[in-house]
Design an enzyme around this catalytic site. Structure first.
Site, mmCIF file in Angstrom:
data_model
loop_
_atom_site.group_PDB
_atom_site.id
_atom_site.type_symbol
_atom_site.label_atom_id
_atom_site.label_comp_id
_atom_site.label_asym_id
_atom_site.label_seq_id
_atom_site.Cartn_x
_atom_site.Cartn_y
_atom_site.Cartn_z
ATOM 1 N N LYS B 79 0.861 -1.186 0.000
ATOM 2 C CA LYS B 79 0.000 0.000 0.000
ATOM 3 C C LYS B 79 0.897 1.236 0.000
ATOM 4 O O LYS B 79 1.946 1.242 0.661
ATOM 5 C CB LYS B 79 -0.883 -0.023 1.257
ATOM 6 N N SER B 154 -9.861 2.029 3.110
ATOM 7 C CA SER B 154 -8.981 2.840 2.295
ATOM 8 C C SER B 154 -7.991 2.032 1.455
ATOM 9 O O SER B 154 -7.465 2.554 0.478
ATOM 10 C CB SER B 154 -8.185 3.786 3.194
ATOM 11 N N SER B 178 -10.108 -0.475 7.155
ATOM 12 C CA SER B 178 -9.485 -0.244 5.847
ATOM 13 C C SER B 178 -8.838 -1.460 5.202
ATOM 14 O O SER B 178 -8.437 -1.402 4.044
ATOM 15 C CB SER B 178 -8.451 0.879 5.938
#
Lengths: 481, 487, 95
Positions: B79, B154, B178
């Site tokens: 990420k 997210s 997330s």
């Protein structure tokens, strides 16, 4: 001070003291002074995205030591908070500090007043926090340059009660704290380098008024002299404002040493809302009794304890004891001198007298004295055994200061040894009498003050090496003769 | 034609160890898949072709030398919230569009030390603030199951990339759901470990007391392999926990007889889509078949988790994101007229709307006069929520329920309504407030879109949690499903 | 709890955020809605509850006082918008 006695002054100090650690409070960067800009600012100090603080063990130890030395409550569970504000020298835009649970709680410090009395100044708290970086204004085509070497340097902020009622008291308190932090070796106390500086909260009120006047905060004062000047000038300003029918505004003011005035810092005036909250990147710092006890045992003899011991053990005056114990280095110096010369009063007189004056004149610290304690004791020994007079000793000291050798070497090479052979002195006395017949007649006729003249003449003839007591005795003999 | 993308990390690792495929081959294979498919998804912000192949070559050397760690040579994606030395680390924000990190996050270091190859950096909601991946400066990410829908957020880029098998696995972070919510919406196994289990150093902070790194994988077994490598005490993170890291793969074959599963009644309320509820109930029935015992429980304060979260997380973020000031790194506005103008415009232009909204909420709830009413109150509620879980774990081993109230929603559907967006995390947020470990496991489909089963474990019981997920995956194949367009 | 336009401006200033005049109303509306959501907390009596700022009751680990990091100025300064002579440059503070 020029203000009249209708006004009462209330002063509290916040002293920022750099803790003598090798690395920063929350990172592994060096705290050494004087490095090239931004060479001692690592990812954590620069607040790069993703970095986290880890607390320095030594900073904790030094802060607790301070607490013990001012007889304070120790925060067995202290908490770091964030103080949020934007400024370029504060890379995270928050300062890690301690708000509700400081490492050091209520304590106190006694100061000597000019009238010889002792006054107790309350210490509200002392908390751990990180220092900011440095801004260089305007130097770069109108822009400000930021050096973050200093950011993250460990500090304790020592907050006093508003217990001081004059600039002199404030300075006395600041000096005491300064001396203490060096005694217990938690800080180098170097004021030029910013290791020890203070903010002063000053207010005035008419005598008899109960509630405190509105205070102004004087920021970042880094010398004893400036503290006194800044506070006095601020007191005058506040009294003027009130006497002219105005009101003192609560604000932060900056002392300008060049103009000897304080002025408002407008940029910080807008009500700051620091939005304190516990720093979620750090956990509560918890210590136990065993930790505190171990540190208590580590504490050296504190200035106040030392002073009382000198008064008792060496029969020094309170004043001398106070001066000598004002710094650990000076006290150590005195003790070495005393141990070698074996005369505490003589040692005290000469340390607080000739030596202190010299250091003062050259504006250096005792540790930089050009005559070390051993050498100084050597000089005092020669006074004690009558090899030289006190007067000659001052000349010998001067020579020693200039690097001309030990006391004995100077005395030898300059031939300053006191003349103790009475026949030699008697010959000089006779000569002076022969050369000054009129004066001798006057002396004989009872004009006692002529005695001083004769002793002086003989001393002059001996280049100061005659023993003044002995000269006096011989003169008496001649008169009777 | 090779089909490496249908293989799990466990399978690929075995092939690498056996020399059936080289890391360079595998890495090139996935780089090609990214190249050929990501225009449909926008799941990557940065692809590190050159570095990845170099790392793969190194890993091949290690594999040849023998005794290489299990994950050696396996390519994964990170990420874009994890700092990667020499590689752009943007947090999907204009603020960090030009930021090339000068250091590695501990998670990245640990992965690298284990021989894992980094394919690239995945898209996400800006600064991890969002539940749909629509707040990214680099544009939204599409759900591989239906590109008109969101992948969740997210960590939407990581979820979409693994779901489309552009990477065998990816890292993510979970502050309020997330990892678990996008894992659910994309049909993946998502793991959020216990707070403090994985170091936060180098993971760009959103809300420090809630953030935790975890994984997106195809299987629970893969999660265990990844967690083995990621976990552990980090001297650089004061909040990382000094607790031994077990081998999470060794506990994966315990049967579930007598396992007590708690079903909180609050997780099956009127907010839950009825079809999603059916899928979750079916999954629970499967557990019953495996010998687990179902216990009805209550988490009475769970309805307060979203309110408390939207005080605590913004408060922490408002302070954490203050360092983005245009001075030492990141975006600076053009021609600032003075310092204040520089701050305000750099931050005003560098941050997106949702980030600004949260910063403002945070500044507000911490400001003078409001602290007690909001921040302190939220921290007290947080205690109550955490105590609810403690009480529940006295009675049960794990807690199950839906991960999200619905399947993936349409792009744009909630982007103008922050509140409805926030409620997408209604079942996941409480777990972060308590700091517990949680997973989302694929449990079926509604209208062709995946549904996740959320499993929450007790503190540091990741081994048990992974086993519970793994047993289910041994009896089902929802986790094997691949979206048609990417099969 | 509702936040008006003036309050939005105040908060934006506190947070050092420039907000376009045209967007202020929508911020006001959204922030007010969020605070309404948050206000649900008030329904619960939390008297005597200890605030929880961290998931565990653990204490701070201490770092040895050792210098572990050395000069990387060049690497770090490469990230900055404006530098000179080893300093980060910022516009001057408006007095």
């Amino acid at each position: 001070m020029s203000y009249d006695s209708n006004w009462e002054v209330v002063i509290g100090l916040e002293i920022h003291c750099q803790l003598a650690t090798k690395s920063k409070i929350f990172s592994g960067s060096s705290t050494a002074y004087g490095a090239e800009p931004n060479t001692q600012a690592n990812a954590v100090d620069l607040a790069l995205p993703g970095v986290l603080p880890v607390f320095n063990k030594e900073a904790l130890r030094l802060a607790v030591k301070f607490g013990l030395a001012v007889d304070a409550e120790i925060g067995m569970r202290s908490v770091f908070d964030r103080k949020n504000y934007f400024y370029p020298d504060s890379p995270k835009a928050y300062q890690i500090t301690q708000m509700d649970h400081p490492i050091v709680g209520v304590g106190h410090m006694d100061i000597e007043l000019e009238n010889g009395e002792t006054k107790r100044i309350g210490i509200t708290r002392a908390h751990l926090e990180e220092d900011a970086g440095k801004s260089m204004h305007g130097a770069y085509h109108g822009m400000t340059g930021i050096d973050l070497n200093r950011a993250g340097t460990p500090l304790i902020e020592i907050v006093s009660e508003p217990d001081m009622s004059s600039a002199k008291e404030a300075v006395a308190y600041m000096r005491k704290i300064h001396s203490l932090v060096r005694y217990i070796e938690i800080s180098d106390g170097n004021m030029q380098e910013g290791s020890f500086r203070c903010d002063a909260n000053v207010s005035v009120r008419p005598v008899g008024q109960k509630e405190l006047g509105t205070r102004a905060e004087l920021k970042n004062i880094n010398s004893f002299r400036f503290v006194e000047k800044a506070i006095n000038i601020e007191i005058e300003r506040q009294i003027d404002v009130i006497e002219d029918g105005g009101k003192v505004v609560q604000e932060t003011r900056l002392y300008d040493a060049d103009k000897n005035e304080t002025r408002s810092m407008r940029s910080t005036e807008e009500a700051n809302d620091y939005r304190y909250f516990p720093d979620p990147d750090l956990l509560p710092v918890v210590i136990d009794e065993a930790y505190v006890d171990a540190l208590r045992k580590e504490l050296p003899e504190l200035p106040e304890q030392k002073k009382q011991r000198y008064i008792k053990e060496f029969e020094l005056s309170s004043y001398d004891a106070d001066v000598i114990t004002s710094s650990r280095e000076l006290a150590d110096y005195f003790e070495t001198v005393n141990a070698k010369c074996g005369d505490a009063k003589l040692a005290a007189n000469w340390v607080t007298g000739e030596l202190a004056a010299r250091l003062n004149k050259e504006e250096i610290e005792i540790t930089d004295s050009k005559v070390d304690a051993g050498a100084y004791a050597g000089l005092l020994l020669r006074i004690k055994d009558n090899t030289i007079s006190g007067k000659i000793a001052k000349d010998v000291f001067e020579a020693m200061w200039q690097g001309e050798g030990s006391a004995d070497e100077v005395i030898e090479s300059k031939g300053l040894k006191q003349i103790t052979d009475s026949s030699a002195i008697e010959a000089m006395v006779d000569e002076v009498i022969v050369n000054n017949p009129t004066q001798f007649e006057e002396l004989k006729s009872g004009k006692d003050k002529m005695m001083g003249f004769f002793v002086g003449q003989v001393m002059k003839a001996s280049a100061g090496k005659a023993n003044p007591g002995q000269v006096n005795q011989l003169m008496q003999k001649k008169l009777k003769g | 034609m090779s089909n490496y993308h249908t293989k799990s990390v466990t399978e690929l690792s075995a092939m690498l160890q056996a020399g059936e495929v080289s890391s360079v081959e595998l890495t090139q294979y996935f780089l090609d898949r990214i190249k050929n498919n990501d225009d449909k998804l926008n799941s990557f912000i940065t692809v590190c072709e050159e570095q990845a192949l170099a790392q793969a070559a190194e890993s091949d050397e290690k594999l040849k030398a023998g005794n290489a760690p299990l994950l050696t040579g396996v390519p994964i994606a990170h990420k874009d919230i994890f700092c990667t030395d020499g590689v752009k680390t943007s947090c999907a924000s204009k603020m960090l569009d030009n930021f090339v990190s000068p250091y590695d996050a501990t998670v990245v270091t640990n992965m690298r030390a284990a021989g894992v190859v980094m394919l690239g950096k995945t898209n996400m909601d800006e600064f991890a603030m969002g539940s749909s991946n629509e707040t990214s400066f680099y544009g939204g990410v599409k759900n591989p199951w239906d590109t008109l829908t969101v992948p969740g957020g997210s960590s939407g880029g990581s979820a979409a990339a693994v779901a489309a098998r552009l990477a065998p696995a990816a890292t993510g972070t979970d502050t309020g759901g997330s990892i678990r919510q996008p894992a659910a919406l994309c049909g993946l196994t998502g793991l959020k470990p216990t707070y403090g289990r994985v170091s936060r150093y180098g993971m760009i902070a959103f809300a420090s007391s809630l953030d935790q790194a975890g994984t997106f994988t195809q299987t629970a077994e893969d999660s265990a392999l990844m967690l083995n490598v990621m976990s552990g005490l980090d001297e650089k993170d004061s909040t990382s926990v000094d607790k031994e890291v077990p081998d999470y793969t060794t506990n994966l074959n315990q049967d579930l007889k007598g396992l007590k599963i708690g079903l909180p009644k609050e997780y099956f309320d009127e907010g839950l889509n009825a079809d999603v509820a059916k899928v979750v109930e079916a999954a629970i029935a499967e557990y019953k078949k495996m010998g687990a015992e179902i216990v009805d429980i209550s988490l009475p304060n769970s309805h307060l988790s979203v309110p408390a979260y939207y005080v605590i997380a913004p408060a922490e973020c408002s302070s954490n994101l203050s360092r983005f000031d245009g001075v030492r790194f990141g975006y600076r506005c053009d021609d600032p007229k003075d310092l204040e103008d520089m701050y305000k415009r750099s931050r005003g232009e560098g941050f997106g709307e949702e980030v600004k909204r949260r910063i403002m909420i945070g500044a507000y709830v911490l400001s003078a006069g409001y602290y007690d009413a909001y921040y302190l109150k939220a921290q007290k509620i947080r205690r109550l929520i955490s105590d609810d879980f403690k009480a529940a774990f006295e009675k049960v081993d794990v807690i199950m329920g839906p991960t999200a109230p619905d399947v993936a929603f349409k792009i744009g559907e909630k982007s103008d309504d922050p509140i409805s967006m926030y409620l997408s995390d209604i079942y996941t947020i409480a777990v972060n407030l308590a700091g517990l470990p949680g997973m989302s496991v694929p449990a079926g489909f509604v209208n062709g879109l995946p549904v996740g089963l959320q499993i929450t474990g007790n503190y540091f019981k990741e081994s048990q949690l992974l086993n519970v997920a793994h047993q289910y995956q041994k009896n089902t194949d929802w986790h094997r499903a691949i979206p048609e367009d990417f099969s | 709890m509702s936040i008006d336009i003036d309050e939005v401006k105040k908060i934006a200033k506190l947070a050092c955020l420039n907000v376009d005049e045209a967007d202020i109303q929508s911020y006001a509306t959204n922030l007010s809605n969020i605070l309404d959501l948050v206000a649900q907390m008030n329904a619960v009596d939390t008297t005597g509850v200890t605030p929880m700022s961290h998931p565990f009751d653990v204490v701070q680990r201490l770092r040895e006082d050792v210098v572990t990091d050395f000069n990387r100025r060049e690497d770090f300064m490469a990230l900055a918008p404006e530098t000179e002579d080893g300093l980060y440059l910022v516009p001057k503070v408006l007095e």
